[in-house]
Design a protein around this motif. Structure first.
Motif, PDB file in Angstrom:
ATOM      1  N   PRO A 144     -44.149  -9.461 -28.542  1.00 42.91           N
ATOM      2  CA  PRO A 144     -43.935  -8.195 -29.252  1.00 42.91           C
ATOM      3  C   PRO A 144     -45.076  -7.826 -30.204  1.00 42.91           C
ATOM      4  N   ASN A 145     -45.638  -8.802 -30.906  1.00 47.17           N
ATOM      5  CA  ASN A 145     -46.724  -8.467 -31.828  1.00 47.17           C
ATOM      6  C   ASN A 145     -47.941  -7.946 -31.094  1.00 47.17           C
ATOM      7  N   ARG A 146     -48.260  -8.585 -29.956  1.00 45.79           N
ATOM      8  CA  ARG A 146     -49.432  -8.125 -29.212  1.00 45.79           C
ATOM      9  C   ARG A 146     -49.163  -6.729 -28.648  1.00 45.79           C
ATOM     10  N   PHE A 147     -47.944  -6.517 -28.168  1.00 43.90           N
ATOM     11  CA  PHE A 147     -47.577  -5.200 -27.653  1.00 43.90           C
ATOM     12  C   PHE A 147     -47.753  -4.128 -28.732  1.00 43.90           C
ATOM     13  N   ASN A 148     -47.207  -4.403 -29.918  1.00 42.33           N
ATOM     14  CA  ASN A 148     -47.314  -3.427 -31.005  1.00 42.33           C
ATOM     15  C   ASN A 148     -48.766  -3.156 -31.363  1.00 42.33           C
ATOM     16  N   THR A 149     -49.585  -4.214 -31.365  1.00 40.46           N
ATOM     17  CA  THR A 149     -51.009  -4.024 -31.648  1.00 40.46           C
ATOM     18  C   THR A 149     -51.643  -3.123 -30.596  1.00 40.46           C
ATOM     19  N   LEU A 150     -51.293  -3.382 -29.335  1.00 40.02           N
ATOM     20  CA  LEU A 150     -51.939  -2.617 -28.260  1.00 40.02           C
ATOM     21  C   LEU A 150     -51.533  -1.143 -28.271  1.00 40.02           C
ATOM     22  N   ILE A 151     -50.248  -0.842 -28.544  1.00 38.25           N
ATOM     23  CA  ILE A 151     -49.876   0.587 -28.541  1.00 38.25           C
ATOM     24  C   ILE A 151     -50.549   1.318 -29.695  1.00 38.25           C
ATOM     25  N   GLY A 152     -50.639   0.656 -30.860  1.00 39.09           N
ATOM     26  CA  GLY A 152     -51.320   1.289 -31.992  1.00 39.09           C
ATOM     27  C   GLY A 152     -52.792   1.489 -31.667  1.00 39.09           C
ATOM     28  N   TRP A 153     -53.358   0.496 -31.000  1.00 41.29           N
ATOM     29  CA  TRP A 153     -54.787   0.549 -30.677  1.00 41.29           C
ATOM     30  C   TRP A 153     -55.061   1.661 -29.674  1.00 41.29           C
ATOM     31  N   HIS A 154     -54.220   1.729 -28.651  1.00 39.55           N
ATOM     32  CA  HIS A 154     -54.361   2.797 -27.652  1.00 39.55           C
ATOM     33  C   HIS A 154     -54.357   4.161 -28.345  1.00 39.55           C
ATOM     34  N   GLY A 155     -53.382   4.351 -29.244  1.00 40.19           N
ATOM     35  CA  GLY A 155     -53.255   5.642 -29.901  1.00 40.19           C
ATOM     36  C   GLY A 155     -54.478   5.981 -30.734  1.00 40.19           C
ATOM     37  N   ILE A 156     -54.872   5.073 -31.590  1.00 40.72           N
ATOM     38  CA  ILE A 156     -55.915   5.427 -32.544  1.00 40.72           C
ATOM     39  C   ILE A 156     -57.279   5.503 -31.856  1.00 40.72           C
ATOM     40  N   VAL A 157     -57.510   4.668 -30.840  1.00 38.86           N
ATOM     41  CA  VAL A 157     -58.802   4.728 -30.158  1.00 38.86           C
ATOM     42  C   VAL A 157     -58.902   6.007 -29.328  1.00 38.86           C
ATOM     43  N   MET A 158     -57.789   6.427 -28.725  1.00 46.47           N
ATOM     44  CA  MET A 158     -57.813   7.705 -28.011  1.00 46.47           C
ATOM     45  C   MET A 158     -58.118   8.849 -28.991  1.00 46.47           C
ATOM     46  N   ILE A 159     -57.518   8.778 -30.192  1.00 49.19           N
ATOM     47  CA  ILE A 159     -57.772   9.831 -31.178  1.00 49.19           C
ATOM     48  C   ILE A 159     -59.252   9.841 -31.567  1.00 49.19           C
ATOM     49  N   ALA A 160     -59.803   8.650 -31.813  1.00 49.58           N
ATOM     50  CA  ALA A 160     -61.233   8.576 -32.131  1.00 49.58           C
ATOM     51  C   ALA A 160     -62.048   9.120 -30.963  1.00 49.58           C
ATOM     52  N   ALA A 161     -61.639   8.759 -29.741  1.00 51.12           N
ATOM     53  CA  ALA A 161     -62.382   9.209 -28.554  1.00 51.12           C
ATOM     54  C   ALA A 161     -62.340  10.730 -28.444  1.00 51.12           C
ATOM     55  N   ILE A 162     -61.184  11.308 -28.763  1.00 55.24           N
ATOM     56  CA  ILE A 162     -61.060  12.768 -28.677  1.00 55.24           C
ATOM     57  C   ILE A 162     -61.957  13.423 -29.732  1.00 55.24           C
TER      58      ILE A 162
END
Lengths: 333, 627
Positions: free
Chosen positions: B140-158
Motif C-alpha cells: 500500500p505505501n508503494r502504491f500511494n507513492t506511485l499514484i501521487g508521483w504519477h499525478g504530480i509528474v504529469m502536472i509538471a510535464a503539462i
C-alpha cells in the motif's frame, strides 16, 4: 446550406433519441440501488443531467460528424472553404441558452441541498474515524459499536470526528458523503429507506490502510433496532469484551486468521518469537502486548511500518486492555 | 565525452548532488553543535529539507544559469550571447544554458515528453496492480507513492509542455526576435530541473498523500513528502517567471499593425493562461512551504493535533481546511493553465485544416479571458464534502457552473468553423478532432460534479478520475500532440512519418474512450479514488480490466509517437517551408527557423485566419531589422 443543416439535425435527433433511450432505461444500472431519502433528490438531478449530457453530446457530435463526412476536400482542389467570420445572433444564442441552463441547475441544486441539510433529525450517531477504523457511538443509548446499525425511516444526524487525519464517510447506496476533519465536528443527515447490509467506505486518502478502511452497515426495522440496542450492553465476560474491542479497534490492521494486513496477525500471537526493527527479539507476553497498545512505537516488529497510533487510557481503560489480552490468548494456531 | 561533461545539465546535476550533501552536512553539524541528537534517524527530516534547498542552489550555480547575473553583480560586463556554441557540436546548446527562445522551447518540450513517459510508465505499473482485486505486487505505501508521483509528474510535464509551446511559438507569432527577457526565460526553464530531480528522489523515500499533499496526513507522512513539496515549489516558481515573460512579450513586442484582435488566437490563450499562472501559483507554493515548516519546525498551521512541544508553547491548533483553500485557490485555476493553451491550439489549427476563418474570433478570445477570470472564483468545488460551510458550497457551485458558458462558446465556434469548410485530415487535424471528442466527454461529465448534491455522491470516486483524465487528455495532451506534429516540420526542417502518426491516433483514441467510460462507470458503482485494493463485491472488475488494457494501449501509442518524432528528426524527409499552407507568420520563414527569426520587421496587413482571401496576414517590411 439549409439542406446540410436539415440533414445534420436529423442525425442529431437520431443520436439524441438513442442516447436518451439508453439513459431512460439504463439509469438504474448506472448507479447502485438507492437506499436513503436524501439520495432521491440526488438521483433525480443526476438522471436529469444524464439526459442533458445525452442531448448536448448528440448536438455536438452530430454536427461534427456530419461536417467531417460532408465538408471534406475532394481530390486536389485547392480552393478555400466558405468565407464566414462569425454571426452575432448565433453567438448570443449559444451564450444565453447555456447560461440559462446552468443558472437553472444551480437554483434547483440550491433548493435540494438546503433541503438535505435542514436541521431536523430523530436520532444522533457519533462517528469517529481513525487510521484505519470506524467507531460508532449512540449517545441516546450509551452504546459503542464497530458495526453501524440503524433503523429505517428515522432521519439520523451523523456527527463526524477524526482523531488523526482526514477521512470521509460514504455508503454508496446512501449517496451523500462528508469528510471527517480532525479538530472539527462535521455532520451529515441520512434517512435510510432500505433494510439490508451495506458497507461504509472511507473516501478520503488517509494513509497506508485507506483501501481497507471499511465498516459493516446494517439497516434494520425499528423493532429489530430496539432488539439490537438491548443486546449491546457491554459483555461481562472478559474474552467476549476483548473480542468486541479487537473487532472495533484492531481488526482492520491485524487479522485474526493469519492473513497479511498492515500489522502482524493476531493468530497465535501469544508466545510467538518476534524480531524487532532494531534487531532485538522477544517472546510475546502480557507486558509486551500492553506496551504495544500504549506505546506502539517502542518496539516495532521487523517488516512492518511504525504507523500504529497509540491507545492511551482515555481510549482504552486498563480493564479493556486486560480483556483484549484475555481474548488474544484464545487465538491459538 | 568531454562535450557531455561540459553541458549545463551534467554540471548542474553534479552541483545538485554536492549541494544536497552539503545541506545534509549543515544540519548534522548544526545539530551536534547545539547538543541535539545528530544520528540519521533523528535528523533525517530536517537534513533532507536542508539538502533539498541547498541542492537547488547547487544546481543553478553549477549549471552556469546565474553566471551572467553574478558577473553583472560584480560590475563585469556580461553581453547577451546568441547563436550556436563555438567549438561545440550542435546538440550541445540543447543541454546547456542558452538564451534563444526556440532552444528553450525545445528544452521545455523534450523535458515534458520525457516526464510524460515516466509518469505514464508508473501509471501502467499501478494499473496492472488494479486489474484484479487483492494486493498482488505493490504494497500500500508503494502504491500511494506511485499514484501521487504519477499525478504530480504529469502536472509538471503539462506545465513544461505549456512552457514549450509558449516559448517556441509566442515570439514567432507576434513577430519578435526573442522573448522580452531571454535570461529570465532560461532561468524559468532551468529551475524546473532541480525541482523535478527532488520529486524523483521523493519516489525513493516514499510518501502517501497523493499529489494534493493534504495535511494532517502530509504532516505525518514519510520522508519523501518534503522532497515532493519542495520540488513542486520550484516548478511553480518556473511557472510564475515564465508567465511574466509571456505577458511582456505578447503585450510589448507585437509586430506593427498587430492589434490585440489581430493576434493569432494561441497568443490570446497564452495571455489568459499567464495571467492565472502569474497570480495564483504563489498560493500552492505558500501552502506547501507552510507544511514543510510545520514538519520541520513544529509550527502548527494546519494540524489541529499538537505535539507536546507545541502544547507547552501554548500554540493554537491548526486548521486543515485552511490548507485546502490555499491549495485549491491555485490548483483549480491550474486546470485552466493546462487546458487554455490546448484549447488555443485547437482554435489555431482548425482554420488551417478547414481552410476557413476562425468563426467568432473575438468571442473565442474573450471566452479564454472569461474562463481565466471566473476560474479564480470556483476553487471551493473541490471542497464540497470537506466540511466547508453550506453557504460557501452553494456560492462556489453558482460560480463553478458559469465556466460551462465560455467553454460552450468555444465548442460552438469550433463547430461553426468546421461547417462549410474544405476539411483535410493529416495527423495534426486528427488529433484536433480527437481533442474535441475527448474534451467533450471531459466537459460534459463536469456539471454533475459541479452541482453540490450530485457531487456529494460522485466526489472522490473513479467518476472524478474519469472526468479529469478526459479534460486533461482533451484539453491538453491531444492538442499538445497535435501541436508537436503540426510544427514538427517548422522546428526540425523534416517531416514526421504520416503512417505512424495515424497509427498513433487510431490506437490511442478508442483506447482513451474505453478507459474514460470504464473509469466513470466504476466510480458510479462505488469505486473510490486512491485505493490499492477494491471490494470484489462491487462487481467492477470488468471496468478495471478495460481500464488497464486501454492504459497499456495508450502507453504503446505514445511510444510510437516518441519513436516517430525522434526518428523523423534525424532521418525524416526534408520538409517544405509551409507544408500546411498556413497564414501564420512563422510559416513564412524557412524551416528550421533562423537564429533570429525575422531578418526584416513584420507588418500585419489583414486578419490571421482569412483563408480564401488573397491578401496575406503579414508582409515583410523592406530593409533589415536592426532592433
Amino acid at each position: 446550406m439549409k439542406r446540410h443543416l436539415m440533414r445534420a439535425v436529423i442525425l442529431v435527433l437520431i443520436l439524441a433519441g438513442g442516447l436518451g433511450y439508453l439513459v431512460y432505461t439504463g439509469f438504474e444500472v448506472f448507479v447502485p440501488p438507492l437506499a436513503s431519502q436524501e439520495g432521491t433528490r440526488i438521483d433525480q438531478l443526476l438522471r436529469f443531467q444524464f439526459f442533458l449530457i445525452a442531448a448536448i453530446f448528440s448536438l455536438v457530435v452530430g454536427l461534427a460528424v456530419y461536417a467531417v463526412l460532408v465538408f471534406r476536400r475532394r481530390g486536389d482542389e485547392e480552393e478555400a472553404g466558405e468565407y464566414i467570420h462569425g454571426n452575432p445572433t448565433l453567438e448570443i444564442t449559444w451564450t444565453v441558452i447555456p447560461l440559462l441552463i446552468v443558472l437553472g441547475l444551480s437554483a434547483v441544486t440550491t433548493r435540494d441541498f438546503f433541503w438535505m441539510r435542514r436541521p431536523d433529525y430523530d436520532m444522533v450517531v457519533k462517528v469517529t474515524g481513525q487510521q484505519f477504523a470506524w467507531i460508532f457511538e449512540y449517545p441516546d443509548y450509551g452504546i459503542k459499536s464497530a458495526e453501524l446499525v440503524v433503523p429505517t425511516g428515522k432521519r439520523i444526524k451523523f456527527e463526524l470526528q477524526s482523531v488523526d487525519v482526514i477521512h470521509s464517510f460514504w455508503v454508496p447506496e446512501w449517496r451523500v458523503k462528508e469528510d471527517l476533519v480532525p479538530g472539527l465536528t462535521t455532520y451529515v443527515y441520512i434517512t435510510p429507506t432500505q433494510e439490508g447490509e451495506f458497507k461504509l467506505r472511507c473516501a478520503e486518502l488517509c494513509g497506508v490502510g485507506h483501501a481497507t478502511m471499511r465498516a459493516p452497515v446494517r439497516v434494520v426495522s425499528p423493532e429489530a433496532f430496539e432488539a439490537w440496542v438491548a443486546e449491546q450492553m457491554p459483555p461481562a465476560d472478559p474474552v467476549a469484551l476483548g473480542e468486541k474491542l479487537v473487532s472495533q479497534y484492531c481488526a482492520s490492521c491485524h487479522s485474526l486468521d493469519g492473513s497479511q494486513r498492515v500489522g502482524p496477525t493476531f493468530l497465535g500471537i501469544f508466545g510467538r518469537e518476534v524480531t524487532f526493527t532494531d534487531g532485538t527479539t522477544a517472546t510475546v507476553d502480557e507486558d509486551y502486548i500492553r506496551e504495544s497498545i500504549r506505546e506502539p512505537q517502542a518496539k516495532v516488529v521487523e517488516g512492518f511500518q511504525p504507523i500504529m497510533p497509540p491507545f492511551g487510557p482515555d481510549r482504552l481503560s486498563d480493564e479493556e486492555v486486560d480483556a483484549i489480552i484475555a481474548f488474544l490468548k484464545t487465538l491459538e494456531k | 565525452m568531454m562535450h557531455v561533461l561540459s553541458t549545463g545539465l551534467v554540471r548542474g546535476l553534479l552541483g545538485q548532488a554536492v549541494g544536497f550533501l552539503l545541506g545534509i552536512a549543515l544540519v548534522l553539524l548544526g545539530r551536534s553543535l547545539l547538543g541535539l541528537d545528530a544520528s540519521w534517524a533523528a535528523s533525517q527530516q530536517p537534513a533532507l529539507v536542508s539538502g533539498a534547498v541547498v541542492s537547488v542552489l547547487g544546481f543553478m550555480l553549477a549549471s552556469g544559469m546565474v553566471s551572467d547575473w553574478l558577473k553583472e553583480a560584480m560590475g563585469q560586463p556580461a553581453p547577451m550571447r546568441h547563436g550556436p556554441p563555438e567549438g561545440r557540436p550542435k546538440w550541445w546548446r540543447y543541454l546547456s544554458v542558452d538564451y534563444n527562445h526556440k532552444v528553450i522551447g525545445i528544452q521545455y518540450g523534450a523535458t515534458s515528453i520525457i516526464l510524460i513517459g515516466l509518469a505514464g510508465l508508473v501509471a501502467v505499473i499501478f494499473r496492472i496492480e488494479l486489474t484484479k482485486p487483492g494486493i498482488d505486487f505493490l504494497d500500500p505505501n508503494r502504491f500511494n507513492t506511485l499514484i501521487g508521483w504519477h499525478g504530480i509528474v504529469m502536472i509538471a510535464a503539462i506545465l513544461l509542455g505549456v512552457g514549450g509551446m509558449a516559448n517556441y511559438l509566442v515570439p514567432l507569432m507576434v513577430g519578435a526576435r526573442d522573448m522580452a527577457f531571454p535570461r529570465l526565460n532560461a532561468f524559468a526553464f532551468w529551475i524546473n530541473i532541480p525541482g523535478v530531480v527532488l520529486v524523483v528522489l521523493a519516489l525513493f523515500f516514499g510518501w502517501d498523500t497523493g499529489w494534493t499533499g493534504y495535511p494532517p496526513l502530509g504532516v505525518f507522512s514519510l520522508a519523501g513528502v518534503d522532497l515532493f513539496y519542495l520540488g513542486v515549489f520550484f516548478v511553480g516558481l518556473s511557472s510564475i517567471l515564465g508567465a511574466v515573460n509571456i505577458i511582456a512579450t505578447a503585450l510589448g513586442m507585437r509586430a506593427k499593425g498587430m492589434t490585440l484582435f489581430r493576434m493569432p488566437i494561441f497568443v490570446w490563450s497564452m495571455l489568459a493562461t499567464s495571467l492565472i499562472a502569474l497570480t495564483a501559483t504563489q498560493l500552492i507554493g505558500l501552502s506547501f512551504v507552510l507544511v514543510v515548516l510545520e514538519r520541520t519546525f513544529d509550527m502548527h498551521f494546519f494540524s489541529p493535533i499538537l505535539t507536546e512541544h507545541a502544547k507547552a508553547l501554548g500554540a493554537p491548533p491548526g486548521n486543515p481546511l485552511l490548507f485546502q483553500h490555499l491549495f485549491w485557490f491555485y490548483s483549480h485555476p491550474a486546470v485552466y493553465v493546462f487546458v487554455l493553451p490546448g484549447l488555443g491550439i485547437i482554435s489555431e489549427l482548425l482554420p488551417v485544416f478547414a481552410r476557413k476563418p476562425l468563426f467568432g474570433y473575438k468571442w473565442v478570445a474573450m471566452a479564454s479571458m472569461a474562463i481565466a477570470l471566473v476560474g479564480f472564483l470556483v476553487w471551493g468545488h473541490h471542497m464540497f464534502t470537506s466540511g466547508m460551510s453550506d453557504i460557501m458550497r452553494v456560492t462556489m457551485m453558482w460560480t463553478t457552473l458559469l465556466v460551462a458558458v465560455p467553454t460552450g462558446i468555444k465548442f460552438f465556434n469550433w463547430l461553426a468553423t468546421l461547417w462549410g469548410g474544405k476539411l483535410t485530415f493529416p495527423t495534426p487535424m486528427l488529433f484536433v478532432m480527437g481533442a474535441l471528442s475527448i474534451f467533450l466527454i471531459g466537459g460534459l461529465s463536469g456539471p454533475p460534479n459541479g452541482t453540490v448534491t450530485t457531487d456529494l455522491f460522485l466526489h472522490d470516486t473513479y467518476w472524478i478520475v474519469g472526468h479529469f483524465h478526459a479534460t486533461m487528455f482533451g484539453g491538453f495532451f491531444y492538442p499538445y500532440i497535435a501541436a508537436v506534429y503540426y510544427w514538427f516540420p517548422k522546428v526540425t526542417g523534416r517531416m514526421y512519418n504520416e503512417k505512424l502518426g495515424k497509427l498513433h491516433f487510431w490506437l490511442m483514441t478508442p483506447a482513451f474512450w474505453a478507459m474514460s467510460l470504464s473509469q466513470m462507470m466504476a466510480g458510479l458503482w462505488g469505486m473510490r479514488r486512491r485505493i490499492v485494493d477494491y471490494d470484489p463485491a462491487l462487481g467492477i472488475e470488468p471496468f478495471h480490466m478495460v481500464t488497464t488494457v486501454a492504459g497499456i494501449v495508450i502507453f504503446v501509442a505514445m511510444t510510437i509517437f516518441v519513436v516517430n518524432i525522434v526518428w523523423s528528426a534525424v532521418k525524416g524527409p526534408v520538409a517544405e517551408a509551409n507544408p500546411w499552407k498556413s497564414r501564420s507568420p512563422e510559416f513564412q520563414l524557412p524551416s528550421p527557423v533562423p537564429e533570429y527569426n525575422y531578418d526584416r520587421p513584420l507588418v500585419v496587413v489583414s486578419n490571421p485566419y482569412d483563408y480564401g482571401r488573397p491578401e496575406p496576414y503579414v508582409v515583410f517590411a523592406s530593409g533589415s531589422a536592426t532592433d
